[in-house]
Write an enzyme that holds these catalytic residues in place. Structure first.
Site, PDB file in Angstrom:
ATOM      1  CB  CYS A   1     -12.767 -15.524  -4.634  1.00  0.00           C
ATOM      2  SG  CYS A   1     -11.568 -15.285  -3.287  1.00  0.00           S
TER       3      CYS A   1
ATOM      4  CB  CYS B   1     -11.277 -11.757  -5.198  1.00  0.00           C
ATOM      5  SG  CYS B   1      -9.838 -12.750  -5.456  1.00  0.00           S
TER       6      CYS B   1
ATOM      7  CG  HIS C   1      -7.167 -14.815  -2.154  1.00  0.00           C
ATOM      8  ND1 HIS C   1      -8.030 -14.124  -2.973  1.00  0.00           N
ATOM      9  CD2 HIS C   1      -6.455 -13.895  -1.477  1.00  0.00           C
ATOM     10  CE1 HIS C   1      -7.854 -12.831  -2.780  1.00  0.00           C
ATOM     11  NE2 HIS C   1      -6.895 -12.660  -1.901  1.00  0.00           N
TER      12      HIS C   1
ATOM     13  CE  LYS D   1      -0.245  -8.904  -4.039  1.00  0.00           C
ATOM     14  NZ  LYS D   1      -1.651  -8.807  -3.756  1.00  0.00           N
TER      15      LYS D   1
ATOM     16  CG  HIS E   1      -1.831  -1.187   1.291  1.00  0.00           C
ATOM     17  ND1 HIS E   1      -1.964  -1.948   2.420  1.00  0.00           N
ATOM     18  CD2 HIS E   1      -2.640  -1.750   0.364  1.00  0.00           C
ATOM     19  CE1 HIS E   1      -2.830  -2.931   2.190  1.00  0.00           C
ATOM     20  NE2 HIS E   1      -3.250  -2.837   0.944  1.00  0.00           N
TER      21      HIS E   1
ATOM     22  CE  LYS F   1      -6.364  -8.502   2.142  1.00  0.00           C
ATOM     23  NZ  LYS F   1      -6.829  -7.352   1.477  1.00  0.00           N
TER      24      LYS F   1
ATOM     25  CB  CYS G   1      -9.490 -17.966  -5.201  1.00  0.00           C
ATOM     26  SG  CYS G   1      -8.824 -16.358  -5.634  1.00  0.00           S
TER      27      CYS G   1
HETATM   28  O1  ME8 Z   1      -7.617  -4.278  -4.203  1.00  0.00           O
HETATM   29  N1  ME8 Z   1       3.138  -5.040  -4.361  1.00  0.00           N
HETATM   30  O2  ME8 Z   1      -7.466  -3.165  -2.175  1.00  0.00           O
HETATM   31  P1  ME8 Z   1      -6.162  -3.817  -1.522  1.00  0.00           P
HETATM   32  C1  ME8 Z   1       2.767  -3.849  -4.849  1.00  0.00           C
HETATM   33  N2  ME8 Z   1      -9.863  -2.190  -2.494  1.00  0.00           N
HETATM   34  N3  ME8 Z   1       1.584  -3.259  -4.574  1.00  0.00           N
HETATM   35  C2  ME8 Z   1       0.755  -3.918  -3.752  1.00  0.00           C
HETATM   36  C3  ME8 Z   1       1.082  -5.160  -3.189  1.00  0.00           C
HETATM   37  C4  ME8 Z   1       2.352  -5.723  -3.526  1.00  0.00           C
HETATM   38  N4  ME8 Z   1       2.772  -6.886  -3.044  1.00  0.00           N
HETATM   39  N5  ME8 Z   1       0.054  -5.535  -2.413  1.00  0.00           N
HETATM   40  C5  ME8 Z   1      -0.885  -4.557  -2.491  1.00  0.00           C
HETATM   41  C6  ME8 Z   1      -8.054  -3.505  -3.367  1.00  0.00           C
HETATM   42  N6  ME8 Z   1      -0.459  -3.570  -3.295  1.00  0.00           N
HETATM   43  C7  ME8 Z   1      -9.298  -2.713  -3.680  1.00  0.00           C
HETATM   44  C8  ME8 Z   1      -8.965  -1.619  -4.674  1.00  0.00           C
HETATM   45  S1  ME8 Z   1      -9.602   0.523  -6.168  1.00  0.00           S
HETATM   46  C9  ME8 Z   1     -11.019   1.210  -6.728  1.00  0.00           C
HETATM   47  C10 ME8 Z   1     -10.119  -0.757  -5.099  1.00  0.00           C
HETATM   48  C11 ME8 Z   1      -1.161  -2.326  -3.622  1.00  0.00           C
HETATM   49  O3  ME8 Z   1      -6.121  -3.331  -0.114  1.00  0.00           O
HETATM   50  C12 ME8 Z   1      -1.443  -2.253  -5.119  1.00  0.00           C
HETATM   51  O4  ME8 Z   1      -1.697  -0.923  -5.479  1.00  0.00           O
HETATM   52  O5  ME8 Z   1      -6.107  -5.267  -1.766  1.00  0.00           O
HETATM   53  C13 ME8 Z   1      -2.704  -3.063  -5.229  1.00  0.00           C
HETATM   54  O6  ME8 Z   1      -3.404  -2.820  -6.438  1.00  0.00           O
HETATM   55  C14 ME8 Z   1      -3.464  -2.548  -4.015  1.00  0.00           C
HETATM   56  O7  ME8 Z   1      -2.433  -2.362  -3.011  1.00  0.00           O
HETATM   57  C15 ME8 Z   1      -4.513  -3.513  -3.523  1.00  0.00           C
HETATM   58  O8  ME8 Z   1      -4.972  -3.081  -2.282  1.00  0.00           O
END
Ligand code: ME8
Length: 498
Positions: A125, A128, A146, A295, A20, A298, A143
């Site tokens: 899922c 997701c 996941h 990757k 993030h 979480k 999935c």
């Molecule tokens: O997908 N490497 O939220 P999210 C790089 N709420 N960037 C990463 C990453 C990683 N390993 N892990 C997460 C969602 N990110 C939705 C989005 S938008 C209208 C809704 C970053 O909390 C990256 O930008 O799962 C990824 O797209 C985003 O966090 C996913 O955050």
């Protein structure tokens, strides 16, 4: 010119992690550079708070969904000042103004004839919050992201006629080849569309945690339609009493990770077309931060906590590492060892030492006053092109190339010190003019680099420019000889060795 840049809005059902921070810092570098150019900038980030994953997490914790999001959202809100990011607003999709805007726009999409009622049956899922095609579900119905069992869902839904936009989307990609960047992600979006678009669920009726569908009380909007609209809704209420939509919409850049490419490069433009709204200029899709080959995230349980790194090394060091270690647009491994190595070699040695010894020499040889001397024309020519080069790279969101252009100058200035050996010139009174030129050129070179580097290292370049008594960070000051060349202060090491 106006410049509007966004990050994804993050799910609040887990703690913020380095991924993030990565997207958010990247957007901040672009926003800060645009402000340095004197552009009218709006930078948005926020949290995605509806949907089944949040409802399920709340249930597990014995809270209502609203209690859960109110407990967790502050962790993301607080992350922003800790990262020293300059977002102009923080949207939460539970904001009443956002919800009203979602109802308005999706209502318009329905009035325009792009919504119908039907029964959804297929694989889903809950992590997701996404429906999977049979191909994605595979034979084992796991999935693909996941590796969790998918659930078989059958429910009454409203559908969005995504299939009707296949030709329009291909035309968009033909006419605007940089709608999706970089190129390999454009190809991915294109082949997804070419493989045939199916209509998608616009609403859910098996739970209630979402924005109510105004024409049918038994439904809430599918979380992705609610979430994507944040980019548009925020402008209407970010400034009380003022609507910024005309000033900033359409956005120049949506920065996203590759996990959410389909939503941003297929669903989102189709939704906007269906609503009759202008499309954003670019969706820039970056890669994943990896731990080894996996990757970081979480779900994998291998997420790095950005707060710990910042506690130990400071915010600038984290910003710099992330923007320099991983080429923006590609995957890249991160590690604590890699972090330490780059901190020592580039921040402490290359940049920190350059600043310390330049300032120390002005104090040692010229009583802390930068001499008013001719600048070295060769060095000046190499430094003067920097700001233009960096802007050109950032216009393509090539943050790594921009960082490298800056670092070439940092290395150049270090070589200049070695080549000119001011300590030798200082021993010979007949060469006082030469020493003046070298010191003034070094100070000016350092100052210009500090200005251009400001979006990466806002705090330490601020200290450096303050010590040089030239705090201005406008890019028009990023020219040799634009500085003040007067008395300068002493400077504590910018990046002390731990
Ligand atoms: O997908 N490497 O939220 P999210 C790089 N709420 N960037 C990463 C990453 C990683 N390993 N892990 C997460 C969602 N990110 C939705 C989005 S938008 C209208 C809704 C970053 O909390 C990256 O930008 O799962 C990824 O797209 C985003 O966090 C996913 O955050």
């Amino acid at each position: 010119m106006s410049f509007y840049v966004t990050t994804p809005i993050y799910y609040v059902n887990a703690a913020p992690h380095l991924g993030h921070a990565y997207s958010t810092i990247a957007a901040d570098v672009m926003a800060r550079n645009m402000r340095q150019r004197g552009e009218d900038v709006f930078f948005l980030t926020g949290t995605d708070e509806h949907g089944e994953p949040v409802a399920l997490a709340a249930e597990r914790e014995g809270l209502t969904p609203q209690e859960l999001v109110d407990k967790n959202a502050p962790r993301f809100v607080d992350l922003m000042p800790r990262l020293n990011v300059s977002n102009d607003f923080f949207i939460r999709t539970t904001d009443p103004e956002h919800k009203a805007k979602v109802q308005e726009v999706l209502g318009r999409i329905r009035e325009n004839g792009h919504v119908y009622e039907g029964v959804y049956e297929g694989w889903y899922c809950p992590r997701c919050a996404d429906f999977k095609t049979d191909a994605e579900a595979g034979e084992d119905h796991l999935c693909p992201i996941h590796k969790l069992p998918l659930t078989r869902e059958k429910e009454d839904n409203y559908f969005f006629r995504l299939s009707a936009f296949q030709d329009d989307l291909l035309k968009l990609l033909d006419e605007q080849p940089d709608f999706v960047m970089p190129r390999h992600r454009y190809n991915e979006a294109r082949s997804f569309i070419e493989s045939g678009l199916q209509d998608v669920s616009l609403s859910r009726s098996t739970f209630t945690w979402g924005v109510p569908v105004p024409w049918d009380e038994g439904h809430v909007f599918y979380v992705w339609f609610d979430a994507l609209l944040n980019y548009y809704s925020a402008l209407s209420y970010a400034r009380p009493g003022e609507d910024l939509t005309d000033r900033f919409w359409p956005a120049q850049f949506h920065l996203i990770g590759k996990d959410i490419l389909k939503f941003h490069t297929v669903f989102w433009p189709a939704m906007l077309l269906a609503a009759g709204l202008p499309l954003p200029e670019h969706v820039f899709v970056h890669g994943f931060l990896l731990i080894g080959k996996d990757k970081m995230g979480k779900s994998a349980g291998n997420a790095i906590d950005p707060f710990n790194i910042m506690d130990e090394y400071g915010t600038d060091a984290l910003r710099f590492y992330l923007m320099r270690e991983v080429s923006f647009g590609h995957d890249g491994a991160v590690s604590e060892e890699g972090f330490r190595a780059r901190y020592e070699s580039e921040l402490a040695n290359d940049f920190g030492n350059l600043a310390s010894r330049t300032i120390a020499m002005v104090h040692r040889y010229r009583d802390g006053v930068v001499p008013r001397a001719e600048l070295d024309p060769e060095l000046a020519a190499e430094i003067d092109g920097l700001a233009g080069e960096v802007c050109e790279q950032l216009d393509r969101a090539d943050i790594a190339a921009a960082g490298e252009a800056i670092w070439m100058r940092v290395r150049r200035l270090n070589r200049y010190v070695e080549e000119q050996a001011p300590w030798t010139l200082a021993k010979d009174p007949a060469r006082a003019n030469e020493l003046d030129t070298v010191l003034a050129s070094l100070v000016e070179g350092l100052r210009v680099v500090g200005v251009v580097l400001h979006p990466w290292l806002p705090e330490s370049t601020g200290k450096l420019l303050g010590a040089l008594d030239s705090p201005q960070v406008e890019l028009e000051c990023a020219r040799m000889q634009a500085g003040r060349l007067g008395a300068i202060s002493k400077l504590e090491p910018l990046f002390p060795k731990p």
